[in-house]
Motif scaffolding. Structure first.
Motif, PDB file in Angstrom:
ATOM      1  N   CYS A 132       0.801  -1.112   0.217  1.00  0.00           N
ATOM      2  CA  CYS A 132       0.102  -0.032  -0.040  1.00  0.00           C
ATOM      3  C   CYS A 132       0.851   1.478  -0.076  1.00  0.00           C
ATOM      4  CB  CYS A 132      -0.939  -0.017   1.125  1.00  0.00           C
ATOM      5  SG  CYS A 132      -1.782   1.374   1.279  1.00  0.00           S
ATOM      6  N   GLU A 133       0.638   1.994  -1.023  1.00  0.00           N
ATOM      7  CA  GLU A 133       1.463   3.319  -1.027  1.00  0.00           C
ATOM      8  C   GLU A 133       0.925   4.251  -0.074  1.00  0.00           C
ATOM      9  OE1 GLU A 133       3.787   3.831  -3.450  1.00  0.00           O
ATOM     10  OE2 GLU A 133       3.746   1.858  -3.438  1.00  0.00           O
ATOM     11  N   ASP A 134      -0.147   4.180   0.721  1.00  0.00           N
ATOM     12  CA  ASP A 134      -0.437   5.132   1.472  1.00  0.00           C
ATOM     13  C   ASP A 134      -0.247   4.537   3.049  1.00  0.00           C
ATOM     14  OD1 ASP A 134      -1.740   7.055  -0.290  1.00  0.00           O
ATOM     15  OD2 ASP A 134      -3.533   5.897  -0.455  1.00  0.00           O
ATOM     16  N   CYS A 135      -0.429   3.378   3.434  1.00  0.00           N
ATOM     17  CA  CYS A 135      -0.181   2.944   4.767  1.00  0.00           C
ATOM     18  C   CYS A 135       1.195   2.120   4.962  1.00  0.00           C
ATOM     19  CB  CYS A 135      -1.358   2.308   5.633  1.00  0.00           C
ATOM     20  SG  CYS A 135      -1.926   0.687   4.692  1.00  0.00           S
ATOM     21  N   ALA A 136       1.743   1.773   3.951  1.00  0.00           N
ATOM     22  CA  ALA A 136       3.022   1.022   3.641  1.00  0.00           C
ATOM     23  C   ALA A 136       3.065  -0.417   4.328  1.00  0.00           C
ATOM     24  CB  ALA A 136       4.127   1.720   4.763  1.00  0.00           C
ATOM     25  N   GLU A 137       1.763  -0.980   4.265  1.00  0.00           N
ATOM     26  CA  GLU A 137       1.441  -2.463   4.823  1.00  0.00           C
ATOM     27  C   GLU A 137       1.638  -3.061   3.548  1.00  0.00           C
ATOM     28  OE1 GLU A 137       1.089  -3.791   7.691  1.00  0.00           O
ATOM     29  OE2 GLU A 137       0.719  -1.813   8.670  1.00  0.00           O
ATOM     30  N   HIS A 138       2.293  -4.529   3.562  1.00  0.00           N
ATOM     31  CA  HIS A 138       2.012  -5.528   2.692  1.00  0.00           C
ATOM     32  C   HIS A 138       0.667  -6.217   2.630  1.00  0.00           C
ATOM     33  CE1 HIS A 138       6.459  -4.792   2.340  1.00  0.00           C
ATOM     34  NE2 HIS A 138       6.411  -5.333   1.185  1.00  0.00           N
ATOM     35  N   VAL A 139       0.395  -6.532   1.479  1.00  0.00           N
ATOM     36  CA  VAL A 139      -1.067  -7.144   1.260  1.00  0.00           C
ATOM     37  C   VAL A 139      -0.938  -8.467   0.689  1.00  0.00           C
ATOM     38  CG1 VAL A 139      -3.430  -6.837   0.315  1.00  0.00           C
ATOM     39  CG2 VAL A 139      -2.064  -4.973   1.207  1.00  0.00           C
ATOM     40  N   PHE A 140      -1.651  -9.466   1.337  1.00  0.00           N
ATOM     41  CA  PHE A 140      -1.912 -10.662   0.540  1.00  0.00           C
ATOM     42  C   PHE A 140      -3.078 -11.462   1.256  1.00  0.00           C
ATOM     43  CE2 PHE A 140      -1.630 -15.300  -0.016  1.00  0.00           C
ATOM     44  CZ  PHE A 140      -1.277 -15.499  -1.396  1.00  0.00           C
ATOM     45  N   TYR A 141      -3.940 -11.836   0.513  1.00  0.00           N
ATOM     46  CA  TYR A 141      -4.089 -12.053  -0.967  1.00  0.00           C
ATOM     47  C   TYR A 141      -4.567 -10.907  -1.959  1.00  0.00           C
ATOM     48  CZ  TYR A 141      -8.930 -11.487   0.207  1.00  0.00           C
ATOM     49  OH  TYR A 141     -10.083 -11.091   0.496  1.00  0.00           O
ATOM     50  N   PRO A 142      -3.904 -10.992  -3.069  1.00  0.00           N
ATOM     51  CA  PRO A 142      -4.003  -9.735  -4.181  1.00  0.00           C
ATOM     52  C   PRO A 142      -5.699  -9.296  -4.112  1.00  0.00           C
ATOM     53  CG  PRO A 142      -3.022 -11.619  -5.042  1.00  0.00           C
ATOM     54  CD  PRO A 142      -3.360 -12.276  -3.941  1.00  0.00           C
ATOM     55  N   ARG A 143      -5.678  -7.949  -4.160  1.00  0.00           N
ATOM     56  CA  ARG A 143      -6.991  -7.296  -4.138  1.00  0.00           C
ATOM     57  C   ARG A 143      -6.812  -5.913  -4.651  1.00  0.00           C
ATOM     58  NH1 ARG A 143      -7.854  -8.339   2.164  1.00  0.00           N
ATOM     59  NH2 ARG A 143      -6.276  -9.530   1.784  1.00  0.00           N
ATOM     60  N   ILE A 144      -8.056  -5.145  -4.701  1.00  0.00           N
ATOM     61  CA  ILE A 144      -8.123  -4.013  -5.475  1.00  0.00           C
ATOM     62  C   ILE A 144      -8.046  -2.829  -4.580  1.00  0.00           C
ATOM     63  CG2 ILE A 144      -9.408  -4.972  -7.357  1.00  0.00           C
ATOM     64  CD1 ILE A 144     -11.840  -3.462  -6.209  1.00  0.00           C
ATOM     65  N   GLY A 145      -8.141  -2.998  -3.207  1.00  0.00           N
ATOM     66  CA  GLY A 145      -7.895  -2.168  -2.195  1.00  0.00           C
ATOM     67  C   GLY A 145      -7.493  -2.668  -1.035  1.00  0.00           C
ATOM     68  N   CYS A 146      -6.772  -1.587  -0.171  1.00  0.00           N
ATOM     69  CA  CYS A 146      -5.926  -2.034   0.963  1.00  0.00           C
ATOM     70  C   CYS A 146      -6.961  -2.326   2.108  1.00  0.00           C
ATOM     71  CB  CYS A 146      -4.932  -0.917   1.524  1.00  0.00           C
ATOM     72  SG  CYS A 146      -4.391  -1.220   3.041  1.00  0.00           S
ATOM     73  N   PRO A 147      -6.794  -3.725   2.795  1.00  0.00           N
ATOM     74  CA  PRO A 147      -7.689  -3.946   3.684  1.00  0.00           C
ATOM     75  C   PRO A 147      -7.265  -3.310   4.962  1.00  0.00           C
ATOM     76  CG  PRO A 147      -5.995  -5.693   3.425  1.00  0.00           C
ATOM     77  CD  PRO A 147      -5.634  -4.664   2.338  1.00  0.00           C
ATOM     78  N   PHE A 148      -6.053  -2.456   5.139  1.00  0.00           N
ATOM     79  CA  PHE A 148      -5.743  -1.754   6.262  1.00  0.00           C
ATOM     80  C   PHE A 148      -6.477  -0.254   6.332  1.00  0.00           C
ATOM     81  CE2 PHE A 148      -2.695  -5.080   5.632  1.00  0.00           C
ATOM     82  CZ  PHE A 148      -2.729  -5.724   6.983  1.00  0.00           C
ATOM     83  N   CYS A 149      -6.321   0.481   5.009  1.00  0.00           N
ATOM     84  CA  CYS A 149      -6.726   1.670   5.064  1.00  0.00           C
ATOM     85  C   CYS A 149      -7.962   2.055   4.173  1.00  0.00           C
ATOM     86  CB  CYS A 149      -5.545   2.696   4.982  1.00  0.00           C
ATOM     87  SG  CYS A 149      -4.847   2.670   3.209  1.00  0.00           S
ATOM     88  N   GLY A 150      -7.867   1.085   3.197  1.00  0.00           N
ATOM     89  CA  GLY A 150      -9.073   1.238   2.019  1.00  0.00           C
ATOM     90  C   GLY A 150      -8.249   1.965   0.936  1.00  0.00           C
ATOM     91  N   SER A 151      -7.038   2.147   0.973  1.00  0.00           N
ATOM     92  CA  SER A 151      -6.726   2.859  -0.234  1.00  0.00           C
ATOM     93  C   SER A 151      -6.740   2.057  -1.551  1.00  0.00           C
ATOM     94  CB  SER A 151      -5.288   3.300   0.130  1.00  0.00           C
ATOM     95  OG  SER A 151      -4.437   3.844  -1.134  1.00  0.00           O
ATOM     96  N   PRO A 152      -6.955   2.469  -2.715  1.00  0.00           N
ATOM     97  CA  PRO A 152      -6.708   1.831  -3.806  1.00  0.00           C
ATOM     98  C   PRO A 152      -5.408   1.801  -4.377  1.00  0.00           C
ATOM     99  CG  PRO A 152      -7.798   3.835  -4.437  1.00  0.00           C
ATOM    100  CD  PRO A 152      -7.481   3.835  -2.887  1.00  0.00           C
ATOM    101  N   ARG A 153      -4.439   2.343  -3.994  1.00  0.00           N
ATOM    102  CA  ARG A 153      -3.057   2.696  -4.236  1.00  0.00           C
ATOM    103  C   ARG A 153      -2.151   1.289  -3.765  1.00  0.00           C
ATOM    104  NH1 ARG A 153      -0.029   7.416  -4.557  1.00  0.00           N
ATOM    105  NH2 ARG A 153       0.548   7.218  -2.353  1.00  0.00           N
ATOM    106  N   LEU A 154      -2.237   0.193  -4.251  1.00  0.00           N
ATOM    107  CA  LEU A 154      -1.560  -0.843  -4.306  1.00  0.00           C
ATOM    108  C   LEU A 154      -0.739  -1.099  -5.210  1.00  0.00           C
ATOM    109  CD1 LEU A 154      -4.542  -3.176  -3.038  1.00  0.00           C
ATOM    110  CD2 LEU A 154      -2.520  -2.041  -1.480  1.00  0.00           C
TER     111      LEU A 154
END
Length: 140
Positions: free
Chosen positions: A32-54
């Motif tokens: 995530c370009e906004d909260c800097a968390e790594h995300v798995f499984y692939p998705r269209i929005g960050c599960p931590f902050c809701g940002s679409p900037r993955l």
């Protein structure tokens, strides 16, 4: 030699970069370009902050064993593989993945929780699956 009847992953537009990475011998996760968390499984929005900037990034492929089960029940395509270890691994970058452990006996004495693991890739059809194996003692 019998044909491999085990299922092969079918990428979707969202998961294609992940599978492109495994075929290249890399573990790629979204970051995530906004909260800097790594995300798995692939998705269209960050599960931590809701940002679409993955954005996709290659990660280390190092993990620790978080939990596991030793499967003894033959299922179609995997009858010759039992027993085998189905594991939850926690990547060094944070996310957890469900995977299989290889190059380790399917025995609880050989599977201490928090054991250091490294990624290996198994060709399957036109894909490559991310699996994990113990890090050899001399490299821990």
């Amino acid at each position: 030699m019998a044909a491999d009847t085990r299922p092969v992953p079918v990428p979707t537009p969202v998961t294609q970069p992940f599978w492109d990475g495994t075929k290249a011998g890399e573990l790629r996760l979204q970051h995530c370009e906004d909260c800097a968390e790594h995300v798995f499984y692939p998705r269209i929005g960050c599960p931590f902050c809701g940002s679409p900037r993955l954005e996709w990034t290659t990660v280390s492929g190092h993990a620790r064993l978080s939990s596991y089960v030793i499967n003894h029940v033959p299922v179609p395509g995997f009858a010759d593989d039992v027993p085998y270890v189905i594991a939850i691994v926690e990547l060094d970058e944070g996310p957890r993945m469900i995977t299989n452990l290889v190059n380790v006996p399917p025995d609880p004495r050989a599977l201490p929780l928090d054991m250091p693991l490294e990624i290996v890739f198994e060709p399957r059809g036109d894909q490559a699956l991310p699996l994990f194996q113990p890090v050899p003692e001399e490299r821990r």
